[in-house]
Design a protein around this motif. Sequence first.
Motif, PDB file in Angstrom:
ATOM      1  N   LEU A 238      44.364  39.182  45.179  1.00 21.95           N
ATOM      2  CA  LEU A 238      44.535  38.013  44.322  1.00 21.95           C
ATOM      3  C   LEU A 238      43.234  37.210  44.335  1.00 21.95           C
ATOM      4  N   TYR A 239      42.617  37.095  43.175  1.00 26.31           N
ATOM      5  CA  TYR A 239      41.404  36.287  43.050  1.00 26.31           C
ATOM      6  C   TYR A 239      41.771  34.964  42.392  1.00 26.31           C
ATOM      7  N   CYS A 240      41.323  33.852  43.002  1.00 20.53           N
ATOM      8  CA  CYS A 240      41.606  32.525  42.456  1.00 20.53           C
ATOM      9  C   CYS A 240      40.359  32.044  41.736  1.00 20.53           C
ATOM     10  N   VAL A 241      40.445  31.780  40.467  1.00 23.23           N
ATOM     11  CA  VAL A 241      39.268  31.310  39.731  1.00 23.23           C
ATOM     12  C   VAL A 241      39.469  29.858  39.314  1.00 23.23           C
ATOM     13  N   SER A 242      38.495  29.005  39.691  1.00 21.56           N
ATOM     14  CA  SER A 242      38.555  27.602  39.284  1.00 21.56           C
ATOM     15  C   SER A 242      37.170  27.151  38.862  1.00 21.56           C
ATOM     16  N   GLY A 243      37.074  25.949  38.346  1.00 23.27           N
ATOM     17  CA  GLY A 243      35.786  25.419  37.888  1.00 23.27           C
ATOM     18  C   GLY A 243      35.635  25.589  36.383  1.00 23.27           C
ATOM     19  N   HIS A 244      34.357  25.792  35.961  1.00 19.43           N
ATOM     20  CA  HIS A 244      34.042  25.747  34.528  1.00 19.43           C
ATOM     21  C   HIS A 244      34.265  27.066  33.798  1.00 19.43           C
ATOM     22  N   VAL A 245      35.474  27.610  33.873  1.00 18.61           N
ATOM     23  CA  VAL A 245      35.789  28.817  33.099  1.00 18.61           C
ATOM     24  C   VAL A 245      36.848  28.473  32.046  1.00 18.61           C
ATOM     25  N   LYS A 246      36.951  29.373  31.062  1.00 22.85           N
ATOM     26  CA  LYS A 246      37.915  29.107  29.988  1.00 22.85           C
ATOM     27  C   LYS A 246      39.346  29.230  30.483  1.00 22.85           C
ATOM     28  N   ARG A 247      39.607  30.234  31.358  1.00 23.44           N
ATOM     29  CA  ARG A 247      40.993  30.456  31.817  1.00 23.44           C
ATOM     30  C   ARG A 247      41.079  30.487  33.341  1.00 23.44           C
ATOM     31  N   PRO A 248      41.084  29.317  33.983  1.00 24.23           N
ATOM     32  CA  PRO A 248      41.224  29.311  35.443  1.00 24.23           C
ATOM     33  C   PRO A 248      42.602  29.842  35.838  1.00 24.23           C
ATOM     34  N   GLY A 249      42.724  30.408  37.030  1.00 29.75           N
ATOM     35  CA  GLY A 249      44.028  30.905  37.463  1.00 29.75           C
ATOM     36  C   GLY A 249      43.909  31.971  38.533  1.00 29.75           C
ATOM     37  N   VAL A 250      45.051  32.573  38.882  1.00 22.22           N
ATOM     38  CA  VAL A 250      45.075  33.656  39.869  1.00 22.22           C
ATOM     39  C   VAL A 250      45.124  34.986  39.125  1.00 22.22           C
ATOM     40  N   TYR A 251      44.234  35.908  39.482  1.00 23.24           N
ATOM     41  CA  TYR A 251      44.208  37.223  38.847  1.00 23.24           C
ATOM     42  C   TYR A 251      44.436  38.307  39.883  1.00 23.24           C
ATOM     43  N   GLU A 252      45.454  39.135  39.659  1.00 17.91           N
ATOM     44  CA  GLU A 252      45.716  40.252  40.564  1.00 17.91           C
ATOM     45  C   GLU A 252      44.994  41.487  40.037  1.00 17.91           C
ATOM     46  N   LEU A 253      44.002  41.936  40.797  1.00 20.81           N
ATOM     47  CA  LEU A 253      43.143  43.046  40.365  1.00 20.81           C
ATOM     48  C   LEU A 253      42.891  43.961  41.561  1.00 20.81           C
ATOM     49  N   PRO A 254      42.416  45.190  41.301  1.00 16.75           N
ATOM     50  CA  PRO A 254      42.119  46.061  42.443  1.00 16.75           C
ATOM     51  C   PRO A 254      41.016  45.439  43.307  1.00 16.75           C
ATOM     52  N   MET A 255      41.147  45.552  44.614  1.00 15.29           N
ATOM     53  CA  MET A 255      40.094  45.113  45.524  1.00 15.29           C
ATOM     54  C   MET A 255      38.786  45.796  45.109  1.00 15.29           C
ATOM     55  N   GLY A 256      37.698  45.011  45.086  1.00 14.66           N
ATOM     56  CA  GLY A 256      36.410  45.590  44.712  1.00 14.66           C
ATOM     57  C   GLY A 256      36.077  45.429  43.231  1.00 14.66           C
ATOM     58  N   THR A 257      36.852  44.654  42.499  1.00 15.31           N
ATOM     59  CA  THR A 257      36.493  44.315  41.117  1.00 15.31           C
ATOM     60  C   THR A 257      35.211  43.473  41.166  1.00 15.31           C
ATOM     61  N   THR A 258      34.328  43.652  40.190  1.00 14.64           N
ATOM     62  CA  THR A 258      33.079  42.870  40.261  1.00 14.64           C
ATOM     63  C   THR A 258      33.341  41.410  39.899  1.00 14.64           C
ATOM     64  N   LEU A 259      32.508  40.562  40.480  1.00 14.81           N
ATOM     65  CA  LEU A 259      32.607  39.132  40.208  1.00 14.81           C
ATOM     66  C   LEU A 259      32.395  38.879  38.714  1.00 14.81           C
ATOM     67  N   ARG A 260      31.495  39.658  38.111  1.00 10.49           N
ATOM     68  CA  ARG A 260      31.234  39.504  36.670  1.00 10.49           C
ATOM     69  C   ARG A 260      32.498  39.775  35.850  1.00 10.49           C
ATOM     70  N   GLU A 261      33.188  40.870  36.198  1.00 11.40           N
ATOM     71  CA  GLU A 261      34.398  41.210  35.439  1.00 11.40           C
ATOM     72  C   GLU A 261      35.466  40.113  35.595  1.00 11.40           C
ATOM     73  N   ILE A 262      35.605  39.615  36.821  1.00  8.78           N
ATOM     74  CA  ILE A 262      36.626  38.584  37.055  1.00  8.78           C
ATOM     75  C   ILE A 262      36.324  37.343  36.220  1.00  8.78           C
ATOM     76  N   ILE A 263      35.054  36.907  36.253  1.00  2.85           N
ATOM     77  CA  ILE A 263      34.695  35.663  35.560  1.00  2.85           C
ATOM     78  C   ILE A 263      34.715  35.845  34.046  1.00  2.85           C
ATOM     79  N   TYR A 264      34.118  36.940  33.555  1.00  2.29           N
ATOM     80  CA  TYR A 264      33.954  37.065  32.102  1.00  2.29           C
ATOM     81  C   TYR A 264      35.113  37.745  31.397  1.00  2.29           C
ATOM     82  N   THR A 265      35.642  38.841  31.981  1.00  5.16           N
ATOM     83  CA  THR A 265      36.724  39.553  31.295  1.00  5.16           C
ATOM     84  C   THR A 265      38.056  38.834  31.483  1.00  5.16           C
ATOM     85  N   HIS A 266      38.326  38.414  32.718  1.00  2.65           N
ATOM     86  CA  HIS A 266      39.660  37.874  32.997  1.00  2.65           C
ATOM     87  C   HIS A 266      39.729  36.355  32.809  1.00  2.65           C
ATOM     88  N   ALA A 267      38.752  35.644  33.349  1.00  6.00           N
ATOM     89  CA  ALA A 267      38.804  34.175  33.257  1.00  6.00           C
ATOM     90  C   ALA A 267      38.132  33.649  31.990  1.00  6.00           C
TER      91      ALA A 267
END
Lengths: 418, 155
Positions: A238-267
């Motif tokens: 579970l990755y928790c994204v907060s701050g200046h993103v369009k969609r802050p929230g909790v994202y359940e993704l496979p361990m080892g997802t890149t930070l770029r993918e989490i911030i840009y694709t998901h958030a």
Amino acid sequence: MEKILLRNIENPRSADIKEYIKNGGYKDLLLALKMQPGEIIEEVKRSGLRGRGGSGFPTGLKWEVALRDPKSPKYLICNADEGEPGTFKDRLIMEKNPHLLIEGMIIAGYAIKAEYGYIYLRGEYPYVKKILSRTIKEAYDKGYLGEDIMGRGVKFHIKLYQGAGAYICGEETALIESIEGKRGQPRIKPPFPASTGVWGMPSVVNNVETLSNIPYIIEIGATAYLKIGTPECPGPKLYCVSGHVKRPGVYELPMGTTLREIIYTHAGGVRDGKRLKAVIPGGISTPILPPQNIDCTMDFVNMPRYGSALGSGAIIVMDETVCLLKVCERALRFFAHESCGKCTPCRIGTKRMLETIQRILRGAERDEDIESLLELGSVMDAASFCPLGQTAPNLVISTINHFREEFESHIKEGRCPS
Amino acid sequence: MKQQSEKNTIIESLIKKYKDEKGNVIPLLQDIQDAFGYIPEDAVDLISKRLEIPESKLYGVATFYAMYRHRPGGRHLIQLCTNVSCMIMGAEMLVNFLKNRYGLEEGGTTPDGRFSLMIMECIGGCDTAPSMLVNNDFYGNLTKEKIEEILEKYK
């Protein structure tokens, strides 16, 4: 990826035991109760599950030490003292999927032969306390908790214990002190809690997210579980994204997802068309990363190679308008406030670092301040008693390393370039 | 006088509830605070006598944890987070707003005894920053207008 930890949470009644059972809940408990405790531990060891609170310690190993210890009674403790700033994932599990946690706890308790479990819930979550109290009652009423679980002669009780606002109690030995009714100051290790924990008895302390992985491991088996995530760090995260993103929230993704993918694709990327300035990837006790480092894979093994750490998976995204010295100042106010006072490097170090940053922010023009922060940081890292003091300087030191010009601009010109 | 004896009855009954429980100090102090809004000195005195724990030890615990209060506060407690995620989303502006609009300072209470303010370290509402608790209720995505509207509900 199929949702495991956040399964069915879109359902407004997902926390209800009937909904949970309708979706296959407590089936894995029955499977587990038909196995021997040693077999369960072997399966968890093979699954490669690592502690999701931030340490990344192999869960099965902790369990094995506790099971093999001749002392009893043994205790299973769920660490729900989610306090690392930027973290809100355990809250989501407890609010939306609390029976998953309870099922995981019962299986864990059975595996280590513990008959008593505690949930240590942080004081800042009073509304979660209400939900968990109801969840525990529902589980007792249905016979999943109590003296004879599912008629299989297994006993397990859970007690909800609420903290009172101390970040340090997320550290497992401090948490144990707190359960015993004392000031939450960490104990020296060894002995480790798995052999000498609460009331001096073998105690396994596992994070909410860690325990919530257990039913699924039993359900699909270690071999299938190992296909999720990376070979060294399997499973969902579970990755928790907060701050200046369009969609802050909790994202359940496979361990080892890149930070770029989490911030840009998901958030959804940085909001308002602004430029990305920096990311704190694992909560404010982990080192900051500049934009050129966000291709790192978010797991326990790879993050140190990029100069940071997975921590609790609390990603704080900052755009170009943020003054990083102000962020450091706020983080240090936190650490100075939360230092438990037991050891000098942390108690005094956090204060001196805070004063130094505040002096720079006032524009005191002392060139030696940067060097003294670096020196103080290395002493705290080397000499502090527990991870609080060891990691408190991370944010400041990494900000100096990656954004030194921002410090210099404050010192020399008395202003922030952002 | 009557008030004092009522107070003592409540304290005694809470002590009784936890008397035989291991690790009882923290939940007991919590219940005392829930009953009175803070932890009165005479409660510590009574706990010390009944449970045979030195007062110094009780104060050691009671002052260690940030959520224990040692003075009476307002009818409603606002707990506003200003940690990093909330800070970068504008929490400082809200601190100023509470000060200007309600005369609330950190740790202070409004003159009419309606609100008290505590500045918090991360309350786990980072995805809806800035966030706060009013008593036991959570509120996120706060703006000045929204805070004003929410606080209207608490008389």
